[in-house]
Design a protein around this motif. Sequence first.
Motif, PDB file in Angstrom:
ATOM      1  N   ALA A  35       2.015  -9.177   0.084  1.00 30.30           N
ATOM      2  CA  ALA A  35       1.474 -10.287  -0.708  1.00 30.30           C
ATOM      3  C   ALA A  35       0.825  -9.833  -2.015  1.00 30.30           C
ATOM      4  O   ALA A  35       0.771 -10.600  -2.976  1.00 30.30           O
ATOM      5  N   TYR A  36       0.354  -8.595  -2.085  1.00 28.46           N
ATOM      6  CA  TYR A  36      -0.371  -8.139  -3.267  1.00 28.46           C
ATOM      7  C   TYR A  36       0.471  -7.301  -4.222  1.00 28.46           C
ATOM      8  O   TYR A  36      -0.015  -6.876  -5.264  1.00 28.46           O
ATOM      9  N   LEU A  37       1.724  -7.063  -3.889  1.00 32.77           N
ATOM     10  CA  LEU A  37       2.590  -6.267  -4.751  1.00 32.77           C
ATOM     11  C   LEU A  37       2.983  -7.081  -5.982  1.00 32.77           C
ATOM     12  O   LEU A  37       3.394  -8.233  -5.865  1.00 32.77           O
ATOM     13  N   SER A  38       2.848  -6.472  -7.149  1.00 31.41           N
ATOM     14  CA  SER A  38       3.181  -7.143  -8.408  1.00 31.41           C
ATOM     15  C   SER A  38       4.669  -7.466  -8.476  1.00 31.41           C
ATOM     16  O   SER A  38       5.498  -6.743  -7.927  1.00 31.41           O
ATOM     17  N   ASN A  39       4.984  -8.540  -9.184  1.00 37.09           N
ATOM     18  CA  ASN A  39       6.389  -8.967  -9.319  1.00 37.09           C
ATOM     19  C   ASN A  39       7.247  -7.930 -10.023  1.00 37.09           C
ATOM     20  O   ASN A  39       8.426  -7.786  -9.714  1.00 37.09           O
ATOM     21  N   TYR A  65      -1.166   1.139 -10.740  1.00 39.64           N
ATOM     22  CA  TYR A  65      -0.355   1.794  -9.726  1.00 39.64           C
ATOM     23  C   TYR A  65      -0.713   1.122  -8.408  1.00 39.64           C
ATOM     24  O   TYR A  65      -1.883   0.801  -8.175  1.00 39.64           O
ATOM     25  N   GLN A  66       0.276   0.935  -7.547  1.00 39.44           N
ATOM     26  CA  GLN A  66       0.023   0.283  -6.275  1.00 39.44           C
ATOM     27  C   GLN A  66       0.568   1.149  -5.131  1.00 39.44           C
ATOM     28  O   GLN A  66       1.707   1.616  -5.199  1.00 39.44           O
ATOM     29  N   THR A  67      -0.264   1.352  -4.140  1.00 33.91           N
ATOM     30  CA  THR A  67       0.137   2.059  -2.933  1.00 33.91           C
ATOM     31  C   THR A  67       0.253   1.019  -1.833  1.00 33.91           C
ATOM     32  O   THR A  67      -0.683   0.267  -1.583  1.00 33.91           O
ATOM     33  N   VAL A  68       1.432   0.973  -1.202  1.00 32.56           N
ATOM     34  CA  VAL A  68       1.691  -0.027  -0.168  1.00 32.56           C
ATOM     35  C   VAL A  68       2.120   0.700   1.104  1.00 32.56           C
ATOM     36  O   VAL A  68       2.959   1.597   1.056  1.00 32.56           O
ATOM     37  N   LEU A  69       1.546   0.304   2.220  1.00 30.89           N
ATOM     38  CA  LEU A  69       1.843   0.927   3.505  1.00 30.89           C
ATOM     39  C   LEU A  69       2.628  -0.054   4.374  1.00 30.89           C
ATOM     40  O   LEU A  69       2.280  -1.230   4.462  1.00 30.89           O
ATOM     41  N   SER A  70       3.718   0.424   4.975  1.00 30.26           N
ATOM     42  CA  SER A  70       4.490  -0.363   5.944  1.00 30.26           C
ATOM     43  C   SER A  70       4.377   0.318   7.303  1.00 30.26           C
ATOM     44  O   SER A  70       4.420   1.531   7.393  1.00 30.26           O
ATOM     45  N   GLU A  71       4.275  -0.522   8.328  1.00 26.49           N
ATOM     46  CA  GLU A  71       4.120  -0.001   9.690  1.00 26.49           C
ATOM     47  C   GLU A  71       5.178  -0.628  10.591  1.00 26.49           C
ATOM     48  O   GLU A  71       5.511  -1.805  10.454  1.00 26.49           O
ATOM     49  N   LYS A  72       5.697   0.175  11.509  1.00 24.08           N
ATOM     50  CA  LYS A  72       6.696  -0.320  12.451  1.00 24.08           C
ATOM     51  C   LYS A  72       6.038  -1.309  13.406  1.00 24.08           C
ATOM     52  O   LYS A  72       4.939  -1.074  13.904  1.00 24.08           O
ATOM     53  N   SER A  73       6.706  -2.438  13.602  1.00 25.22           N
ATOM     54  CA  SER A  73       6.220  -3.473  14.501  1.00 25.22           C
ATOM     55  C   SER A  73       7.384  -3.862  15.405  1.00 25.22           C
ATOM     56  O   SER A  73       8.202  -4.702  15.046  1.00 25.22           O
ATOM     57  N   GLY A  74       7.479  -3.199  16.554  1.00 28.87           N
ATOM     58  CA  GLY A  74       8.657  -3.380  17.410  1.00 28.87           C
ATOM     59  C   GLY A  74       9.873  -2.819  16.691  1.00 28.87           C
ATOM     60  O   GLY A  74       9.822  -1.731  16.128  1.00 28.87           O
ATOM     61  N   ARG A  78       6.209  -4.242   9.130  1.00 24.38           N
ATOM     62  CA  ARG A  78       5.237  -5.143   8.490  1.00 24.38           C
ATOM     63  C   ARG A  78       4.465  -4.354   7.443  1.00 24.38           C
ATOM     64  O   ARG A  78       4.284  -3.154   7.584  1.00 24.38           O
ATOM     65  N   SER A  79       3.981  -5.069   6.439  1.00 27.50           N
ATOM     66  CA  SER A  79       3.152  -4.437   5.422  1.00 27.50           C
ATOM     67  C   SER A  79       1.939  -5.311   5.149  1.00 27.50           C
ATOM     68  O   SER A  79       2.051  -6.366   4.526  1.00 27.50           O
ATOM     69  N   ASN A  80       0.786  -4.855   5.630  1.00 24.82           N
ATOM     70  CA  ASN A  80      -0.455  -5.613   5.448  1.00 24.82           C
ATOM     71  C   ASN A  80      -1.511  -4.836   4.664  1.00 24.82           C
ATOM     72  O   ASN A  80      -2.612  -5.317   4.490  1.00 24.82           O
TER      73      ASN A  80
END
Length: 192
Positions: A35-39, A65-74, A78-80
Amino acid sequence: MKKLIVVIPLLIATILIFFISGNRFTALSAAKNNAYLSNDAELLQQYDTGSFNIFLFRSDEEGIYQTVLSEKSGPLYRSNASTNIPYNSDPIQTVGGISFTSEKDTVTFLSVISYDEEVAYIEAGVEPNVERKEIRKGERISFMFPFSEQIDFLSPTAFNKEGKKLYYYGYPKDTNVIQREDLKWHKINEPY
């Protein structure tokens, strides 16, 4: 045939619910859906820790600069979690950083660019997990640790080739009043 008529809409509804809740098939698509990643975010680098995927983006429109973390969900991702660091013109710049803990794992990530020709290497970490990485002018290096720690508590320090401390990352020394923009690389004028 009747079972198929019932199963297909249920399957479609289930997939839609997963997608609406932010789940994606790949770690990158989950990060891009943050939701917070720039267009206009441009992917600079991807790091895989096994439990997490960390993505470093740049947004010229927003100057961050944006650091985004994704985590395995099953079977999905997801990326929160994300962080933003504004562009600056300092000789050494932190361009990425995140510290994250989940039920499964922990990670701390730090990414730095140096524009100072005198800087030969950077050290960061918490004893006994201190890492040293060589760096050249205009080069970006990254540190990844298997624990969660506030970035400035990693004591990031830049050295010249003789081992003299040139910069430290954190808040200014000798002050009780600090602001968010004070968290950056500071030139060391005296040994500390």
